[in-house]
Design a protein around this motif. Structure first.
Motif, PDB file in Angstrom:
ATOM      1  N   ARG A  94       0.080  30.324 116.090  1.00 49.01           N
ATOM      2  CA  ARG A  94       1.463  30.005 115.755  1.00 49.01           C
ATOM      3  C   ARG A  94       1.719  30.234 114.276  1.00 49.01           C
ATOM      4  O   ARG A  94       0.820  30.144 113.455  1.00 49.01           O
ATOM      5  N   ASN A  95       2.957  30.506 113.927  1.00 45.52           N
ATOM      6  CA  ASN A  95       3.341  30.748 112.538  1.00 45.52           C
ATOM      7  C   ASN A  95       3.734  29.449 111.842  1.00 45.52           C
ATOM      8  O   ASN A  95       4.300  28.547 112.463  1.00 45.52           O
ATOM      9  N   VAL A  96       3.424  29.381 110.534  1.00 47.18           N
ATOM     10  CA  VAL A  96       3.855  28.277 109.687  1.00 47.18           C
ATOM     11  C   VAL A  96       4.527  28.863 108.455  1.00 47.18           C
ATOM     12  O   VAL A  96       4.318  30.027 108.119  1.00 47.18           O
ATOM     13  N   THR A  97       5.345  28.049 107.794  1.00 48.09           N
ATOM     14  CA  THR A  97       5.982  28.458 106.542  1.00 48.09           C
ATOM     15  C   THR A  97       5.317  27.702 105.413  1.00 48.09           C
ATOM     16  O   THR A  97       5.310  26.462 105.410  1.00 48.09           O
ATOM     17  N   ILE A  98       4.738  28.445 104.463  1.00 47.43           N
ATOM     18  CA  ILE A  98       4.081  27.792 103.330  1.00 47.43           C
ATOM     19  C   ILE A  98       5.069  27.616 102.183  1.00 47.43           C
ATOM     20  O   ILE A  98       5.976  28.433 102.004  1.00 47.43           O
ATOM     21  N   ALA A  99       4.906  26.528 101.421  1.00 45.34           N
ATOM     22  CA  ALA A  99       5.764  26.278 100.257  1.00 45.34           C
ATOM     23  C   ALA A  99       5.258  27.086  99.057  1.00 45.34           C
ATOM     24  O   ALA A  99       6.037  27.579  98.254  1.00 45.34           O
ATOM     25  N   ASN A 100       3.924  27.204  98.935  1.00 40.25           N
ATOM     26  CA  ASN A 100       3.298  27.985  97.870  1.00 40.25           C
ATOM     27  C   ASN A 100       1.849  28.258  98.285  1.00 40.25           C
ATOM     28  O   ASN A 100       1.447  27.887  99.383  1.00 40.25           O
ATOM     29  N   GLU A 101       1.079  28.884  97.408  1.00 43.42           N
ATOM     30  CA  GLU A 101      -0.296  29.259  97.743  1.00 43.42           C
ATOM     31  C   GLU A 101      -1.261  28.073  97.752  1.00 43.42           C
ATOM     32  O   GLU A 101      -2.390  28.193  98.196  1.00 43.42           O
ATOM     33  N   GLY A 102      -0.820  26.932  97.256  1.00 44.60           N
ATOM     34  CA  GLY A 102      -1.630  25.731  97.316  1.00 44.60           C
ATOM     35  C   GLY A 102      -2.673  25.634  96.214  1.00 44.60           C
ATOM     36  O   GLY A 102      -2.717  26.439  95.282  1.00 44.60           O
ATOM     37  N   ASP A 103      -3.549  24.612  96.345  1.00 43.00           N
ATOM     38  CA  ASP A 103      -4.541  24.318  95.326  1.00 43.00           C
ATOM     39  C   ASP A 103      -5.750  23.654  95.979  1.00 43.00           C
ATOM     40  O   ASP A 103      -5.599  22.891  96.940  1.00 43.00           O
ATOM     41  N   ASN A 104      -6.935  23.945  95.486  1.00 42.07           N
ATOM     42  CA  ASN A 104      -8.166  23.317  95.979  1.00 42.07           C
ATOM     43  C   ASN A 104      -8.371  23.464  97.480  1.00 42.07           C
ATOM     44  O   ASN A 104      -8.869  22.557  98.151  1.00 42.07           O
ATOM     45  N   GLY A 105      -7.961  24.609  98.035  1.00 41.25           N
ATOM     46  CA  GLY A 105      -8.180  24.877  99.460  1.00 41.25           C
ATOM     47  C   GLY A 105      -7.127  24.306 100.386  1.00 41.25           C
ATOM     48  O   GLY A 105      -7.206  24.487 101.597  1.00 41.25           O
ATOM     49  N   TRP A 106      -6.111  23.618  99.858  1.00 44.74           N
ATOM     50  CA  TRP A 106      -5.040  23.035 100.674  1.00 44.74           C
ATOM     51  C   TRP A 106      -3.724  23.731 100.373  1.00 44.74           C
ATOM     52  O   TRP A 106      -3.412  24.016  99.233  1.00 44.74           O
ATOM     53  N   VAL A 107      -2.938  23.987 101.428  1.00 46.55           N
ATOM     54  CA  VAL A 107      -1.653  24.680 101.291  1.00 46.55           C
ATOM     55  C   VAL A 107      -0.537  23.784 101.835  1.00 46.55           C
ATOM     56  O   VAL A 107      -0.634  23.293 102.965  1.00 46.55           O
ATOM     57  N   PRO A 108       0.529  23.562 101.034  1.00 49.13           N
ATOM     58  CA  PRO A 108       1.659  22.792 101.558  1.00 49.13           C
ATOM     59  C   PRO A 108       2.504  23.657 102.490  1.00 49.13           C
ATOM     60  O   PRO A 108       2.761  24.825 102.190  1.00 49.13           O
ATOM     61  N   ILE A 109       2.907  23.109 103.629  1.00 51.90           N
ATOM     62  CA  ILE A 109       3.784  23.834 104.554  1.00 51.90           C
ATOM     63  C   ILE A 109       5.080  23.063 104.738  1.00 51.90           C
ATOM     64  O   ILE A 109       5.120  21.842 104.559  1.00 51.90           O
ATOM     65  N   THR A 110       6.137  23.787 105.083  1.00 56.35           N
ATOM     66  CA  THR A 110       7.445  23.167 105.304  1.00 56.35           C
ATOM     67  C   THR A 110       7.914  23.301 106.743  1.00 56.35           C
ATOM     68  O   THR A 110       8.862  22.641 107.139  1.00 56.35           O
ATOM     69  N   ALA A 111       7.289  24.164 107.537  1.00 60.09           N
ATOM     70  CA  ALA A 111       7.666  24.327 108.943  1.00 60.09           C
ATOM     71  C   ALA A 111       6.432  24.741 109.725  1.00 60.09           C
ATOM     72  O   ALA A 111       5.601  25.479 109.205  1.00 60.09           O
ATOM     73  N   PRO A 112       6.267  24.260 110.918  1.00 56.00           N
ATOM     74  CA  PRO A 112       7.170  23.403 111.675  1.00 56.00           C
ATOM     75  C   PRO A 112       7.143  21.934 111.267  1.00 56.00           C
ATOM     76  O   PRO A 112       7.935  21.136 111.744  1.00 56.00           O
TER      77      PRO A 112
END
Length: 197
Positions: A94-112
């Motif tokens: 499934r597809n997700v929408t990322i807010a940015n490339e993230g930091d320390n191996g974690w990526v923030p997502i905004t959708a779903p």
């Protein structure tokens, strides 16, 4: 309904825009399996029908699109740490929408969902060139959906179609029931169906 040749470019642009919007905003919302037992409701009607869908191409995938590449699904966490509470699971592919490339191996997502996912389980999104047929739906009910002989739960059940499996609808149906022809003929409850990806 036949369309005049001079209106075809305008119609193609409208259909492409609507399909891109449906892919970007509707499909990801169906990807989530929340920890609570909530059912995902599909859109109630279809706005696009085309006679030759192979003519219409979906535009390029957004830079903020990523695809889940974790076989058993990817946990979405409240904070960027494995000890943070999981707020949902997004299915593989499934597809997700990322807010940015993230930091320390974690990526923030905004959708779903709004939250954080582990970056190692994300890959670039696939570019779909041809949308699925407008008669295609998939089962979104966690335990699958029964297929009934007539549009009523008081009629004999013909079988069960598992979660995630595709069905072919005959029409949009009415009164909460949709007639299907594949994998076999019968009726299913509309709330148990979502759009094909």
């Amino acid at each position: 309904m036949k369309m005049k040749a001079k209106n075809l470019p305008k119609y193609s642009a409208i259909v492409s825009s609507l399909l891109l919007s449906a892919t970007a905003f509707t499909a990801p919302s169906l990807a989530v399996s929340l920890n609570q037992n909530q059912e995902v409701k599909p859109a109630s009607s279809e706005s696009i029908t085309t006679q030759n869908q192979s003519e219409y191409l979906v535009a390029q995938v957004s830079e903020s699109c990523r695809q889940v590449s974790a076989r058993s699904g990817l946990y979405v966490r409240q904070q960027p740490t494995v000890n943070s509470q999981a707020i949902g699971i997004i299915n593989n592919g499934r597809n997700v929408t990322i807010a940015n490339e993230g930091d320390n191996g974690w990526v923030p997502i905004t959708a779903p969902l709004d939250g954080y996912v582990f970056a190692n389980f994300l890959s670039p999104c696939d570019v779909a060139t041809v949308p699925p047929p407008t008669s295609c739906r998939r089962v979104v009910a966690e335990r699958g959906t029964s297929v009934w002989q007539a549009p009523s739960a008081d009629t004999p059940s013909l079988g069960l179609v598992a979660n995630g499996r595709r069905v072919t609808i005959e029409s949009l149906g009415e009164n909460g029931w949709v007639p299907i022809s594949v994998p076999f003929k019968g009726y299913v409850q509309a709330d148990n169906l979502g759009y094909c990806r």
